[in-house]
Design an enzyme around this catalytic site. Structure first.
Site, PDB file in Angstrom:
ATOM      1  N   HIS A 222      -3.826 -84.045 -72.382  1.00 60.95           N
ATOM      2  CA  HIS A 222      -4.877 -84.561 -71.477  1.00 60.95           C
ATOM      3  C   HIS A 222      -4.775 -86.091 -71.466  1.00 60.95           C
ATOM      4  O   HIS A 222      -3.707 -86.647 -71.202  1.00 60.95           O
ATOM      5  CB  HIS A 222      -6.219 -83.999 -71.988  1.00 60.95           C
ATOM      6  N   HIS A 262       0.647 -80.881 -64.106  1.00 59.71           N
ATOM      7  CA  HIS A 262      -0.809 -80.850 -63.995  1.00 59.71           C
ATOM      8  C   HIS A 262      -1.252 -79.426 -63.716  1.00 59.71           C
ATOM      9  O   HIS A 262      -0.564 -78.696 -63.021  1.00 59.71           O
ATOM     10  CB  HIS A 262      -1.259 -81.776 -62.853  1.00 59.71           C
ATOM     11  N   ASP A 317      -1.602 -90.272 -65.639  1.00 57.54           N
ATOM     12  CA  ASP A 317      -1.190 -90.920 -66.885  1.00 57.54           C
ATOM     13  C   ASP A 317       0.200 -91.545 -66.804  1.00 57.54           C
ATOM     14  O   ASP A 317       0.577 -92.328 -67.679  1.00 57.54           O
ATOM     15  CB  ASP A 317      -1.223 -89.904 -68.044  1.00 57.54           C
TER      16      ASP A 317
HETATM   17  C1  LIG Z   1      -5.417 -86.802 -67.202  1.00 60.38           C
HETATM   18  C2  LIG Z   1      -4.642 -85.580 -67.474  1.00 60.38           C
HETATM   19  O1  LIG Z   1      -5.044 -84.819 -68.291  1.00 60.38           O
HETATM   20  S1  LIG Z   1      -3.234 -85.303 -66.585  1.00 60.38           S
HETATM   21  C3  LIG Z   1      -2.181 -84.346 -67.668  1.00 60.38           C
HETATM   22  C4  LIG Z   1      -1.683 -85.213 -68.803  1.00 60.38           C
HETATM   23  N1  LIG Z   1      -0.749 -84.488 -69.684  1.00 60.38           N
HETATM   24  C5  LIG Z   1       0.584 -84.702 -69.630  1.00 60.38           C
HETATM   25  O2  LIG Z   1       1.083 -85.499 -68.856  1.00 60.38           O
HETATM   26  C6  LIG Z   1       1.398 -83.947 -70.668  1.00 60.38           C
HETATM   27  C7  LIG Z   1       2.629 -83.311 -70.024  1.00 60.38           C
HETATM   28  N2  LIG Z   1       2.233 -82.242 -69.132  1.00 60.38           N
HETATM   29  C8  LIG Z   1       1.960 -80.988 -69.590  1.00 60.38           C
HETATM   30  O3  LIG Z   1       2.089 -80.675 -70.772  1.00 60.38           O
HETATM   31  C9  LIG Z   1       1.483 -79.939 -68.596  1.00 60.38           C
HETATM   32  O4  LIG Z   1       1.983 -80.234 -67.326  1.00 60.38           O
HETATM   33  C10 LIG Z   1      -0.057 -79.795 -68.560  1.00 60.38           C
HETATM   34  C11 LIG Z   1      -0.571 -79.401 -69.929  1.00 60.38           C
HETATM   35  C12 LIG Z   1      -0.711 -81.090 -68.130  1.00 60.38           C
HETATM   36  C13 LIG Z   1      -0.461 -78.717 -67.539  1.00 60.38           C
HETATM   37  O5  LIG Z   1       0.149 -77.591 -67.899  1.00 60.38           O
HETATM   38  P1  LIG Z   1      -0.188 -76.094 -67.514  1.00 60.38           P
HETATM   39  O6  LIG Z   1      -0.904 -75.975 -66.227  1.00 60.38           O
HETATM   40  O7  LIG Z   1      -0.850 -75.448 -68.669  1.00 60.38           O
HETATM   41  O8  LIG Z   1       1.252 -75.569 -67.324  1.00 60.38           O
HETATM   42  P2  LIG Z   1       2.224 -75.036 -68.449  1.00 60.38           P
HETATM   43  O9  LIG Z   1       2.111 -75.812 -69.720  1.00 60.38           O
HETATM   44  O10 LIG Z   1       1.980 -73.567 -68.523  1.00 60.38           O
HETATM   45  O11 LIG Z   1       3.627 -75.359 -67.787  1.00 60.38           O
HETATM   46  C14 LIG Z   1       4.145 -74.632 -66.668  1.00 60.38           C
HETATM   47  C15 LIG Z   1       5.641 -74.858 -66.593  1.00 60.38           C
HETATM   48  O12 LIG Z   1       5.903 -76.227 -66.280  1.00 60.38           O
HETATM   49  C16 LIG Z   1       6.675 -76.835 -67.311  1.00 60.38           C
HETATM   50  N3  LIG Z   1       6.146 -78.185 -67.518  1.00 60.38           N
HETATM   51  C17 LIG Z   1       4.857 -78.561 -67.430  1.00 60.38           C
HETATM   52  N4  LIG Z   1       4.735 -79.868 -67.672  1.00 60.38           N
HETATM   53  C18 LIG Z   1       5.970 -80.334 -67.927  1.00 60.38           C
HETATM   54  C19 LIG Z   1       6.469 -81.608 -68.265  1.00 60.38           C
HETATM   55  N5  LIG Z   1       5.658 -82.657 -68.411  1.00 60.38           N
HETATM   56  N6  LIG Z   1       7.787 -81.754 -68.469  1.00 60.38           N
HETATM   57  C20 LIG Z   1       8.619 -80.680 -68.350  1.00 60.38           C
HETATM   58  N7  LIG Z   1       8.190 -79.434 -68.030  1.00 60.38           N
HETATM   59  C21 LIG Z   1       6.876 -79.266 -67.829  1.00 60.38           C
HETATM   60  C22 LIG Z   1       6.453 -75.975 -68.539  1.00 60.38           C
HETATM   61  O13 LIG Z   1       7.531 -76.062 -69.441  1.00 60.38           O
HETATM   62  C23 LIG Z   1       6.364 -74.603 -67.914  1.00 60.38           C
HETATM   63  O14 LIG Z   1       7.647 -74.154 -67.582  1.00 60.38           O
HETATM   64  P3  LIG Z   1       8.067 -72.617 -67.794  1.00 60.38           P
HETATM   65  O15 LIG Z   1       7.120 -71.847 -66.912  1.00 60.38           O
HETATM   66  O16 LIG Z   1       9.480 -72.592 -67.357  1.00 60.38           O
HETATM   67  O17 LIG Z   1       7.838 -72.349 -69.241  1.00 60.38           O
HETATM   68  O1  LIG Z   2      -7.976 -82.453 -64.094  1.00 62.53           O
HETATM   69  C1  LIG Z   2      -7.303 -82.321 -65.125  1.00 62.53           C
HETATM   70  O2  LIG Z   2      -7.014 -81.206 -65.624  1.00 62.53           O
HETATM   71  C2  LIG Z   2      -6.763 -83.500 -65.826  1.00 62.53           C
HETATM   72  C3  LIG Z   2      -6.924 -84.777 -65.076  1.00 62.53           C
HETATM   73  O3  LIG Z   2      -6.132 -85.126 -64.246  1.00 62.53           O
HETATM   74  C4  LIG Z   2      -8.097 -85.595 -65.359  1.00 62.53           C
HETATM   75  O4  LIG Z   2      -8.939 -85.199 -66.170  1.00 62.53           O
HETATM   76  O5  LIG Z   2      -8.224 -86.688 -64.767  1.00 62.53           O
END
Ligand SMILES: CC(=O)SCCNC(=O)CCNC(=O)[C@H](O)C(C)(C)COP(=O)(O)OP(=O)(O)OC[C@H]1O[C@@H](n2cnc3c(N)ncnc32)[C@H](O)[C@@H]1OP(=O)(O)O
Ligand SMILES: O=C([O-])CC(=O)C(=O)O
Length: 380
Positions: A222, A262, A317
């Protein structure tokens, strides 16, 4: 009762809200119908808070009175500042220090004058006003310096930058920072907002909700990702590797790229687009475009690799850290700065939800044994 398992509550509808809407297919974000791009450009963070909390954009008079009352709440009790110093001396991480200090603030709040929604907003305003003071004091303490008193004449954004450095920020820095605060203020039922809502749904106070929200925001999936992105950029820089080569290797090693992906956006996050523009402006002004080059190269490479097409695109981010770094802000303050803005959304959602409250209590499918024979401890 449906027995379909929705891991991570993906797509589950749990509430109605008038506060913000994320269209993940198109890549738009609105607060109460106003497009984020317009708000970031033309409204101050204080205006956005007013919009979220009171339902409409303020008139000039309303804004003046609201901003003054918020600025009047910036002072933090000496006991809390002493704890902040203790935490800094112990080497606590800023996000954890903010969580502890925010919880402690409630000891010095005599309670809301009114009950219900207005009371939540009254206390929420105090927390929102004091978080920047706590954070700046923590940073100063880490540097072995005394805190700087808040200046009620400065804006929320300008005052924070002033308390951090002791120097009034120039107009560009203040505006850029204010814009970043607006961009981060609310975002539907993200994990930290949902956390605050779950806490609020038990009718716990808003301090508890905000403290929980800070905890949830700190994680690397997050808000914590903004610091991870900057650490990655520095790691690349210090390795003397080409950013694309570095990301290729990282992906081969199974590492996720922070700042990408996301739960809702399947295209580039509109906030990332705006922050990338600000980074471009800052790079042009300073003549140093290192971070712009790195981030753009990584984004282009991951687009060519088909990641973006698969819906794993830059999120907010990915570009915020480089903007803060260009302003000289230390890396581990990025997530606390996110919290400093998002507190507005947490308070708004708790107030909105509690007005028509129902305890949030989902269930888990039990997968343990049906029955087990109890064995007294001495016989195990
Ligand atoms: C303000 C915020 O909170 S914005 C989000 C900030 N977090 C990040 O940037 C951390 C990196 N990103 C991630 O870990 C994820 O994209 C999350 C947690 C934000 C969202 O994930 P979810 O909706 O739960 O998707 P999930 O984790 O199930 O991923 C789905 C697929 O995309 C892939 N994927 C998701 N994010 C990434 C990434 N950053 N890099 C590479 N692959 C990714 C996963 O490996 C998965 O692939 P698969 O289906 O082949 O196994
Ligand atoms: O909406 C989300 O899951 C994460 C996000 O981008 C935020 O909190 O700004």
């Amino acid at each position: 009762m449906s027995d379909e398992l929705k891991r991570g509550l993906e797509g589950v509808l749990v509430a109605e809200s008038e506060l913000s809407h994320v269209d993940g297919e198109v890549g738009t974000l609105v607060y109460r119908g106003y497009d984020i791009e317009e708000l970031a450009r033309d409204a101050s963070y204080e205006e956005v808070l007013y919009l979220l909390w009171y339902g409409s954009l303020p008139t000039r008079e309303e804004l003046e009175s609201f901003a003054t009352s918020l600025a009047d709440e910036r002072d933090v009790d000496e006991d809390v500042l002493a704890t902040v110093r203790t935490l800094a001396d112990a080497g606590e991480r800023p996000m954890a220090a903010l969580r502890t200090a925010t919880s402690m603030l409630s000891a010095y709040d005599d309670g809301a004058e009114v009950e219900g929604r207005e009371g939540t907003l009254e206390q929420g305003a105090r927390i929102t006003a004091k978080i920047p003071t706590v954070l700046a004091a923590f940073e100063r303490a880490r540097q072995g310096q005394p805190p700087i008193d808040p200046d009620p004449e400065l804006s929320h954004a300008g005052n924070f930058l002033y308390m951090l450095t002791g120097v009034e920020p120039d107009e560009v820095s203040e505006e850029t920072f204010d814009e970043a605060l607006t961009l981060h203020a609310d975002h539907g039922l993200n994990a930290s907002t949902f956390t605050a809502m779950v806490i609020g749904s038990t009718m716990a106070d808003v301090y508890s909700g905000v403290t929980g929200g800070i905890g949830a925001l700190s994680g690397s999936l997050h808000g914590g990702a903004n610091q991870d992105v900057m650490e990655l950029l520095y790691e690349i820089h210090e390795s003397d590797k080409d950013p694309v080569e570095w990301v290729k290797d990282a992906r081969e090693a199974g590492r996720r790229v922070p700042g990408f992906g996301h739960r809702v956006y399947k295209v580039k996050d509109p906030r990332a687009r705006i922050l990338q523009e600000r980074l471009r402006d800052l790079a042009a002004a300073s003549g140093d475009d290192t971070w712009l080059q790195y981030t753009t190269a990584i984004e282009e490479y991951l687009t060519e690799e088909g990641l973006v097409e698969k819906g794993i695109a830059p999120n907010v981010d990915f570009y915020s850290g480089s903007v803060y770094d260009s302003m000289g802000i230390p890396m581990d303050l990025y997530t606390p700065i996110f919290a400093m803005s998002r507190v507005g959304g947490w308070v708004a959602h708790v107030a909105e939800y509690q007005a028509d409250n129902r305890l949030i209590r989902p269930r888990a499918r039990y997968t343990g044994p049906d029955s087990a024979e109890f064995v007294p401890i001495d016989e195990r």
